[in-house]
Design a protein around this motif. Sequence first.
Motif, PDB file in Angstrom:
ATOM      1  N   UNK A 130      51.055 -38.806 -51.672  1.00 46.73           N
ATOM      2  CA  UNK A 130      49.883 -39.724 -51.988  1.00 46.73           C
ATOM      3  C   UNK A 130      49.650 -40.045 -50.149  1.00 46.73           C
ATOM      4  N   UNK A 131      51.255 -40.645 -49.615  1.00 46.81           N
ATOM      5  CA  UNK A 131      50.571 -41.162 -48.716  1.00 46.81           C
ATOM      6  C   UNK A 131      49.989 -40.209 -47.758  1.00 46.81           C
ATOM      7  N   UNK A 132      50.640 -38.953 -47.604  1.00 44.01           N
ATOM      8  CA  UNK A 132      50.287 -37.863 -46.759  1.00 44.01           C
ATOM      9  C   UNK A 132      49.101 -38.007 -46.831  1.00 44.01           C
ATOM     10  N   UNK A 133      48.462 -37.862 -47.934  1.00 42.13           N
ATOM     11  CA  UNK A 133      46.657 -38.127 -48.268  1.00 42.13           C
ATOM     12  C   UNK A 133      46.293 -38.744 -47.518  1.00 42.13           C
ATOM     13  N   UNK A 134      45.990 -39.805 -46.852  1.00 41.29           N
ATOM     14  CA  UNK A 134      45.682 -41.046 -46.868  1.00 41.29           C
ATOM     15  C   UNK A 134      45.437 -41.086 -45.458  1.00 41.29           C
ATOM     16  N   UNK A 135      46.273 -39.636 -44.495  1.00 41.38           N
ATOM     17  CA  UNK A 135      45.546 -39.402 -42.679  1.00 41.38           C
ATOM     18  C   UNK A 135      45.359 -37.844 -42.800  1.00 41.38           C
ATOM     19  N   UNK A 136      44.903 -37.521 -41.332  1.00 44.70           N
ATOM     20  CA  UNK A 136      44.423 -35.926 -41.315  1.00 44.70           C
ATOM     21  C   UNK A 136      45.668 -35.290 -40.710  1.00 44.70           C
ATOM     22  N   UNK A 137      47.218 -35.124 -41.103  1.00 49.33           N
ATOM     23  CA  UNK A 137      47.879 -34.456 -41.072  1.00 49.33           C
ATOM     24  C   UNK A 137      47.557 -33.329 -40.895  1.00 49.33           C
ATOM     25  N   UNK A 138      46.837 -32.135 -41.479  1.00 53.41           N
ATOM     26  CA  UNK A 138      46.388 -31.076 -40.536  1.00 53.41           C
ATOM     27  C   UNK A 138      46.250 -30.965 -39.065  1.00 53.41           C
ATOM     28  N   UNK A 139      45.440 -31.792 -38.930  1.00 54.29           N
ATOM     29  CA  UNK A 139      45.028 -31.935 -37.665  1.00 54.29           C
ATOM     30  C   UNK A 139      45.386 -32.222 -36.582  1.00 54.29           C
ATOM     31  N   UNK A 140      46.022 -33.170 -36.481  1.00 48.41           N
ATOM     32  CA  UNK A 140      47.332 -34.002 -35.496  1.00 48.41           C
ATOM     33  C   UNK A 140      48.048 -33.347 -35.183  1.00 48.41           C
ATOM     34  N   UNK A 141      47.889 -33.599 -33.634  1.00 50.23           N
ATOM     35  CA  UNK A 141      48.803 -33.052 -32.341  1.00 50.23           C
ATOM     36  C   UNK A 141      50.488 -33.351 -32.405  1.00 50.23           C
ATOM     37  N   UNK A 142      49.793 -34.467 -32.487  1.00 49.14           N
ATOM     38  CA  UNK A 142      51.280 -35.325 -32.499  1.00 49.14           C
ATOM     39  C   UNK A 142      51.639 -35.799 -33.666  1.00 49.14           C
ATOM     40  N   UNK A 143      53.010 -35.956 -34.531  1.00 46.98           N
ATOM     41  CA  UNK A 143      53.008 -36.752 -35.311  1.00 46.98           C
ATOM     42  C   UNK A 143      54.199 -37.725 -35.277  1.00 46.98           C
ATOM     43  N   UNK A 144      54.760 -38.318 -35.749  1.00 47.09           N
ATOM     44  CA  UNK A 144      55.939 -39.811 -35.292  1.00 47.09           C
ATOM     45  C   UNK A 144      56.114 -40.390 -36.573  1.00 47.09           C
ATOM     46  N   UNK A 145      57.065 -39.878 -37.191  1.00 47.14           N
ATOM     47  CA  UNK A 145      58.804 -40.319 -38.626  1.00 47.14           C
ATOM     48  C   UNK A 145      59.094 -41.396 -38.330  1.00 47.14           C
ATOM     49  N   UNK A 146      58.985 -42.553 -39.119  1.00 51.49           N
ATOM     50  CA  UNK A 146      60.320 -42.971 -38.177  1.00 51.49           C
ATOM     51  C   UNK A 146      60.709 -43.649 -40.020  1.00 51.49           C
ATOM     52  N   UNK A 147      62.195 -43.094 -39.921  1.00 48.33           N
ATOM     53  CA  UNK A 147      62.674 -43.705 -40.988  1.00 48.33           C
ATOM     54  C   UNK A 147      62.659 -42.440 -41.865  1.00 48.33           C
TER      55      UNK A 147
END
Length: 190
Positions: A35-52
């Motif tokens: 549900x959370x990831x559906x709020x962003x455009x992850x498939x088109x991201x070049x750099x993603x940062x995950x905290x925790x």
Amino acid sequence: MNQHLDDRLKFLKAFIANPRQVGAILPTSRWAVRDMLDLGDVPNAKLVVELGAGTGVQTGELLARLGPEAELIAVEIDAQLAELLAGRYRDPRLHVVCDSAENLGEHLDGRQADIVVSALPYTSFAPALRQRILDVLPRIVAPGGAVLVIQYSPLILKELRRRFARVTTRISPWNVPPAVLFACRGPRED
């Protein structure tokens, strides 16, 4: 022992060792993460940062959605959980960093993330640490990017609105307790 149960026990052990740092006794459910990831455009991201990053519930979902040329920097302060994460996902797109999220800028080499995903227990942190970490977020997200935050209460909303021009909220009922999701965009200019 199956991986799911083993992960829950490792997460519980980390919580017992440092409850303010971990903030929950169980990892977030896959449904709430989706549900959370559906709020962003992850498939088109070049750099993603995950905290925790914890035991990797979000990490696995992020890797499944990321493009083949994308990069995921997963930050986890607990050394045992960071080691577990690095061993579990042998993906060249993943870089596990064992450090505090407040030091994130040191690991990005001046780059900004298209998506920042945070499962940090902000309300469990000492106020000064919470401020330092939250102050980093608008600086590390690229223009047009998003900071996606998952919490178990809406208490952090006011602090997110102080830092971002647009904050949308959603509830994910498929978690125990239900998760509050925030999508933050555009740093505040005032």
